[in-house]
Design an enzyme around this catalytic site. Sequence first.
Site, PDB file in Angstrom:
ATOM      1  CE  LYS A   1      43.567  49.399  40.967  1.00  0.00           C
ATOM      2  NZ  LYS A   1      44.129  48.384  41.939  1.00  0.00           N
TER       3      LYS A   1
ATOM      4  NE  ARG B   1      43.205  43.453  38.366  1.00  0.00           N
ATOM      5  CZ  ARG B   1      42.083  44.205  38.979  1.00  0.00           C
ATOM      6  NH1 ARG B   1      41.580  45.163  38.364  1.00  0.00           N
ATOM      7  NH2 ARG B   1      41.490  43.771  40.061  1.00  0.00           N
TER       8      ARG B   1
ATOM      9  NE  ARG C   1      36.204  44.859  46.566  1.00  0.00           N
ATOM     10  CZ  ARG C   1      37.220  45.389  45.622  1.00  0.00           C
ATOM     11  NH1 ARG C   1      37.573  46.362  45.525  1.00  0.00           N
ATOM     12  NH2 ARG C   1      37.793  44.264  45.115  1.00  0.00           N
TER      13      ARG C   1
ATOM     14  NE  ARG D   1      41.207  41.850  45.189  1.00  0.00           N
ATOM     15  CZ  ARG D   1      40.796  42.580  46.094  1.00  0.00           C
ATOM     16  NH1 ARG D   1      40.441  42.176  47.377  1.00  0.00           N
ATOM     17  NH2 ARG D   1      40.886  43.593  45.923  1.00  0.00           N
TER      18      ARG D   1
HETATM   19  P1  AMP Z   1      39.191  45.381  41.651  1.00  0.00           P
HETATM   20  O1  AMP Z   1      37.681  46.114  42.244  1.00  0.00           O
HETATM   21  O2  AMP Z   1      39.698  46.166  40.673  1.00  0.00           O
HETATM   22  O3  AMP Z   1      39.979  45.031  43.049  1.00  0.00           O
HETATM   23  O4  AMP Z   1      38.621  44.149  40.985  1.00  0.00           O
HETATM   24  C1  AMP Z   1      37.803  43.173  41.709  1.00  0.00           C
HETATM   25  C2  AMP Z   1      37.862  41.700  40.835  1.00  0.00           C
HETATM   26  O5  AMP Z   1      37.055  42.011  39.783  1.00  0.00           O
HETATM   27  C3  AMP Z   1      38.982  41.369  40.548  1.00  0.00           C
HETATM   28  O6  AMP Z   1      39.601  40.598  41.705  1.00  0.00           O
HETATM   29  C4  AMP Z   1      38.814  40.307  39.415  1.00  0.00           C
HETATM   30  O7  AMP Z   1      38.109  39.241  39.887  1.00  0.00           O
HETATM   31  C5  AMP Z   1      37.679  41.058  38.762  1.00  0.00           C
HETATM   32  N1  AMP Z   1      38.433  42.289  37.748  1.00  0.00           N
HETATM   33  C6  AMP Z   1      38.511  43.656  37.731  1.00  0.00           C
HETATM   34  N2  AMP Z   1      39.056  44.377  36.843  1.00  0.00           N
HETATM   35  C7  AMP Z   1      39.546  43.250  36.033  1.00  0.00           C
HETATM   36  C8  AMP Z   1      40.292  43.052  34.974  1.00  0.00           C
HETATM   37  N3  AMP Z   1      40.746  44.104  34.189  1.00  0.00           N
HETATM   38  N4  AMP Z   1      40.551  41.826  34.291  1.00  0.00           N
HETATM   39  C9  AMP Z   1      40.118  40.675  35.134  1.00  0.00           C
HETATM   40  N5  AMP Z   1      39.545  40.575  36.036  1.00  0.00           N
HETATM   41  C10 AMP Z   1      39.037  41.850  36.526  1.00  0.00           C
END
Ligand code: AMP
Length: 218
Positions: A15, A88, A162, A173
Site C-alpha cells: 500500500k 482499518r 520500522r 499486526r
Molecule cells: P501502517 O504504517 O499502516 O502499517 O500502521 C502502523 C501502525 O499504526 C499499525 O500497526 C497500528 O498500530 C497503527 N495504525 C495505522 N493506521 C491505523 C488505523 N487506521 N487504525 C488503527 N491503528 C492504525
Amino acid sequence: MTNVHILLGPPGSGKGTQAKRLVAKRSLIHLSTGDILRDAVSKGTEIGLRAKAIMANGKLVDDDTVNGLVFARLQNETGDVLFDGYPRTLQQAESLGKFLSDQGLDLGLVIDISVPEAVLEARVVDRMVCSNNNCGYIYHLVTCPPQVEGICDLCHYPLKHRADDCQEAFRSRMSEFYKTFEPLQAYYKGTDHYRAVDGQGSSDAIHQTILALFQEQA
Ligand code: AMP
C-alpha cells in the site's frame, strides 16, 4: 469537489509503495494513518505517547483517536486524497462515510490489494524505510535494495527498520488485521467503488494496474 480514495490491504501488501508511486503520477494527497501516528510518536505529542506502545505491539490504535486525526486532516485538504492504512475497521469506514456525506465530499476508488500471508512476512521482515519523514521511501533488501547499503537513493538519509517490522510484531499486526478486515472488506465490496487488485506481481505491474483503474474512472 474533493474525492477520497482508499487503498486497502494487509501490512506488507505494498500500500505504502503504491501510494507513493500513485501520488507522484496523479495529483493526490497521500494520507497514511501509520505515518501520521509515527510522526505523533516521534514528536512525543499526547496522542503519540498513548499510541507508542500500542503500535510497537502491532495492535490497533482506538477508532476515535484515529478518526479524529483523519477528520482534522481532511478538513484542511482541498485536493483529492489517497488513504493508505485507513479505514482499518468497520467502525472507521462507517464514520468516514458519515463524515464524507456531512462535508459534501465524495468517495472515489477503494482499491483492495491482496497478497498471501507467507509472502507478506518475508516482505515486511526485509523492509527498510528512509528515516527522513519528508521522504519515507520504502526499500526491500532483496527485491528493491538501495544503491548504497543503508542509504536512501532519493534524499541520502540513513535507512531504518520500522519498530513494528520484526517477526513477532508482524504476526500480531497480521492477526489484528484479519480480525477487522472481513467486515471492512464486505462493507465496500458490494459498492461501485470497490476494485480488487492482485498484489503479487512486480511493483511496476501493480502500479500500472492501479493507474489504469484511475484512468478508467476519470
Ligand atoms: P501502517 O504504517 O499502516 O502499517 O500502521 C502502523 C501502525 O499504526 C499499525 O500497526 C497500528 O498500530 C497503527 N495504525 C495505522 N493506521 C491505523 C488505523 N487506521 N487504525 C488503527 N491503528 C492504525
